[in-house]
Enzyme design. Structure first.
Site, PDB file in Angstrom:
ATOM      1  N   ASP A 479       0.828  -1.207   0.000  1.00 36.39           N
ATOM      2  CA  ASP A 479       0.000   0.000   0.000  1.00 36.39           C
ATOM      3  C   ASP A 479       0.865   1.261   0.000  1.00 36.39           C
ATOM      4  OD1 ASP A 479      -2.319   1.492   0.124  1.00 36.39           O
ATOM      5  OD2 ASP A 479      -3.097   0.513   1.922  1.00 36.39           O
ATOM      6  N   ASP A 549     -10.582   2.001  -3.443  1.00 37.64           N
ATOM      7  CA  ASP A 549     -11.133   1.795  -2.100  1.00 37.64           C
ATOM      8  C   ASP A 549     -12.649   1.826  -2.128  1.00 37.64           C
ATOM      9  OD1 ASP A 549      -8.893   1.363  -0.649  1.00 37.64           O
ATOM     10  OD2 ASP A 549      -8.666   3.415   0.073  1.00 37.64           O
TER      11      ASP A 549
END
Ligand code: DGJ
Length: 728
Positions: A479, A549
């Site tokens: 990430d 997301d």
């Protein structure tokens, strides 16, 4: 067949990729002219000559010829300062302050295959016959500075790949202020521009706009390719559609700040180029040194946007993505992020794993919060050791239990970051990007580690290697949750500060290269707050990306549709999540959420210990179905049928690699009164063959493409259906 030919008489290069011609001419005293790029011609006899006229306010390098000006010439790789007023592809500053460059043809060579780009992600060949590369060496008319313009043409795809390497053969340093990877000058402005702007949670929207005189920028200054713009754009002929018309696509194989520009000049010509963003880039190139630009992939399609996308998909899937997972179907995963966020312990995780295993899920992914003292997003990035309060048996203990439930195990990391509240920061507070004396801005309570520094890269790489070796980890989610500010390296001298962002990306690529080589069987998925770094550079190291997301099924239709313009479906992570959706609070039925997620790499991201028995049963069926179908979705060809940007409905379809199976998805957002019946026309089928649905209905390929297939009546909002067909 020689894909690249040079005619010494008229000094013309004719390059041929699959179905494509690309033609360059060495003109007058070595200027490199762009003649043509488009549908293949057998031979070029000079039908599109470079033409000039005396144009007011376009100066003339040759005082005896008032018609010739670089300002009006279609050029291959323009520099600045001697009559061309358009934006240059390269800008250099000489040691004496001279910032004019005048590159002329020096020599060329043609090589089989495609040379590798050291330290940078790149498309490749496995056999030399797959491609041919032309290297044209250009030399400045005053200084001993040279550059190699590289052009690779592929035999199996309508693709030209370009990059540039600059050599400083002077005895002093020069400064690179701008270096693009390609330039194309069209003798027309008769195009529309397609690009993929967005934001966090709504990445890669399809935007099509008219061109105007002036310059339009597609760029990131953020140190990452970004949610806001993708390093991609395409020019479309005015009449182009999904399936017809000329389309020219440009994709930049890089993960940091970039600038793509489309410039229409006063003569109604269009110039396009893309490269490192000169806004915050400069590079001091020492005497005798060379600088390699990243590469750009250019696709020409004479069959609309869809054909362009399939060319990018094919090339990226087969000759950009590498490693074990290149041609392997991907495991169905459960990720604990939206199920637990930071609040979990071993028991909670194992209960989730238990449920996941019972429905046939194959991989358990432990997301953020397993390390240091991380119970929220305020601490511990950089402290890559297990939080024993949450996981008393360590990673090894947890993985053992997960494996016993017949699930493989994956883990989340965010290695490029440091929390101020962390042991790493206490020990090395100067390891983050910062400017001495100035406040360092935080974002999500974190700072960016300075990956332009070797010692930082070495330390982080060592920590990661230890984590990955500490247990049988089979998947990693990498990430990156903020962009760069105060983006200067404390370790670089003052005349090199603007090298920081590019050096950072090179440092990052170095770590990823070594890590993926050390753990070749791990499946890596890149992520940056969802799809903030969904670019070809990352795909070279990590064969899939967390698309967004935003897991809402309706929003995902647009996000996945937009992403598919360039990126292969196998690269898109797509999860079924809970309702109300955590990002937009919408409630959509489980069936639609699954139909959307199944059109990518399927995963689940919700608390399976809390779903009702009937839902669990539905999930179990979806998982079973996806296992039967995933080879079609992940390894097949993709066709867009109805755009969510233009309609209440969305539809797309897949054809398996062996062309024997077809999978169609249809989605309806909102219901409306007196709905019409939907008849859906398919694409890409064999027109003379028959296809059978799972219900036993038989249709001809031509019938399905020309007349279409009836979509069942779907009552209510947020509905979907899928149709599986087999060729008989
Ligand atoms: C952002 C990612 O996109 C999410 O999926 C999740 O991993 C969080 N970061 C964790 O902090």
């Amino acid at each position: 067949m020689n894909r690249i030919q040079y005619n010494d008489k008229n000094k013309i290069f004719h390059l041929r990729a699959k179905d494509v011609s690309y033609i360059i001419q060495v003109y007058r005293e070595g200027y490199l002219g762009h003649i043509y790029w488009g549908k293949e011609v057998n031979a070029y006899h000079g039908s599109f000559p470079l033409r000039f006229a005396d144009r007011a306010f376009s100066p003339n390098p040759d005082k005896d010829d008032r018609t010739f000006s670089l300002d009006t010439m279609p050029r291959e790789y323009p520099a600045y300062g001697n009559t061309d007023f358009r934006t240059p592809a390269i800008q250099l500053m000489m040691p004496d302050g001279d910032h004019i460059t005048d590159f002329r043809y020096k020599s060329h060579r043609i090589v089989k295959g495609k040379p590798a780009l050291e330290g940078l992600p790149h498309t490749y060949v496995e056999e030399p016959e797959e491609a041919e590369t032309l290297v044209i060496t250009m030399k400045d008319s005053l200084h001993p500075i040279e550059m190699d313009l590289m052009y690779t043409v592929y035999a199996d795809w309508p693709v030209v790949v370009r990059s540039v390497k600059l050599y400083n053969n002077m005895s002093e340093s020069l400064k690179i202020q701008r270096i693009d990877s390609f330039n194309i000058d069209y003798r027309s402005r008769d195009f529309k521009l397609l690009h993929l702007p967005g934001a966090w949670g709504r990445e890669r929207e399809v935007d099509i706009q008219t061109l105007h005189q002036g310059v339009f920028n597609i760029e990131s200054r953020r140190g990452a390719s970004s949610h806001q713009h993708n390093p991609f754009f395409a020019l479309l002929s005015q009449n182009a559609t999904e399936d017809t018309g000329d389309v020219y696509g440009f994709s930049y194989v890089y993960s940091g700040s970039f600038l793509g520009q489309v410039e229409v000049d006063s003569f109604r010509n269009t110039r396009v180029h893309m490269g490192l963003n000169p806004f915050n880039f400069e590079w001091l190139l020492g005497a005798g040194e060379a600088f390699q630009s990243p590469e750009a992939v250019m696709v020409y399609s004479d069959r609309g946007i869809g054909h362009m996308s399939r060319a990018f998909h094919g090339l990226y899937r087969k000759r950009l993505i590498r490693g074990t997972y290149r041609e392997k179907v991907r495991p169905i995963l459960i990720n604990n992020w939206e199920a637990t966020y930071f609040s979990f312990d071993e028991d909670k995780l194992l209960a989730l794993a238990d449920r996941a295993s019972s429905v046939g899920i194959e991989l358990f992914v432990l997301d953020d919060g397993w390390f240091g003292k991380r119970d929220d997003d305020k601490t511990s990035l950089g402290d890559w050791f297990v939080n024993e309060e949450k996981l008393p048996n360590g990673l090894a203990g947890l993985v053992k239990e997960v494996n016993e439930k017949e699930l493989s195990f994956g883990i989340w990391v965010e290695p490029e970051m440091v929390s101020v509240e962390s042991d790493l920061y206490k020990e090395h507070s100067d390891w983050c990007l910062h400017v001495g004396g100035r406040r360092t801005s935080e974002s999500r309570n974190q700072l960016v580690l300075d990956f332009s520094r070797d010692e930082v890269c070495i330390a982080i790489e060592k920590m990661l290697m230890e984590v990955l070796a500490s247990a049988p980890i089979e998947y990693v989610k990498w990430d990156m949750n903020r962009h760069m500010t105060e983006a200067y390296s404390a370790a670089l001298p003052k005349d090199r500060k603007k090298e920081t962002m590019h050096r950072y990306i090179l440092g990052l690529y170095g770590i990823m290269e070594r890590l993926t080589a050390a753990f070749p069987d791990i499946l890596f998925e890149s992520c940056s707050g969802g799809g903030g770094r969904f670019d070809p550079g990352m795909l070279y190291y990590m064969p899939q990306t967390w698309t967004s997301d935003d897991t809402d099924a309706v929003e995902r239709l647009k996000i996945q549709y937009g992403t598919s313009i360039v990126y292969p479906i196998i690269s898109m992570g797509s999860h079924v999540s809970d309702i109300p959706n955590h990002q937009v609070h919408r409630k959509t039925p489980m069936a639609m959420r699954a139909d959307v997620a199944m059109a990518g790499n399927l995963g689940y991201e919700l608390d399976l210990t809390k779903v009702e028995a009937d839902e669990l049963q539905a999930i179990s069926k979806q998982v079973k179905r996806y296992k039967e179908w995933r080879h079609i979705v992940q390894l097949g060809d993709f066709y867009r049928l109805i755009s969510p940007f233009e309609s209440n409905d969305t539809s797309w379809m897949f054809i398996s690699d062996d062309r024997m199976e077809v999978l169609v998805f249809y989605y309806k957002k909102l219901a409306y009164p007196q709905e019409s019946f939907v008849q859906l026309k398919l694409k890409g089928l064999s027109k003379d063959r028959l296809y059978m649905t799972s219900e036993g209905d038989v249709y001809g390929g031509d019938e399905l493409m020309n007349i279409g297939i009836p979509i069942p009546v779907l009552e209510g909002d947020f509905k979907s259906c899928h149709i599986h067909l087999k060729k008989i």
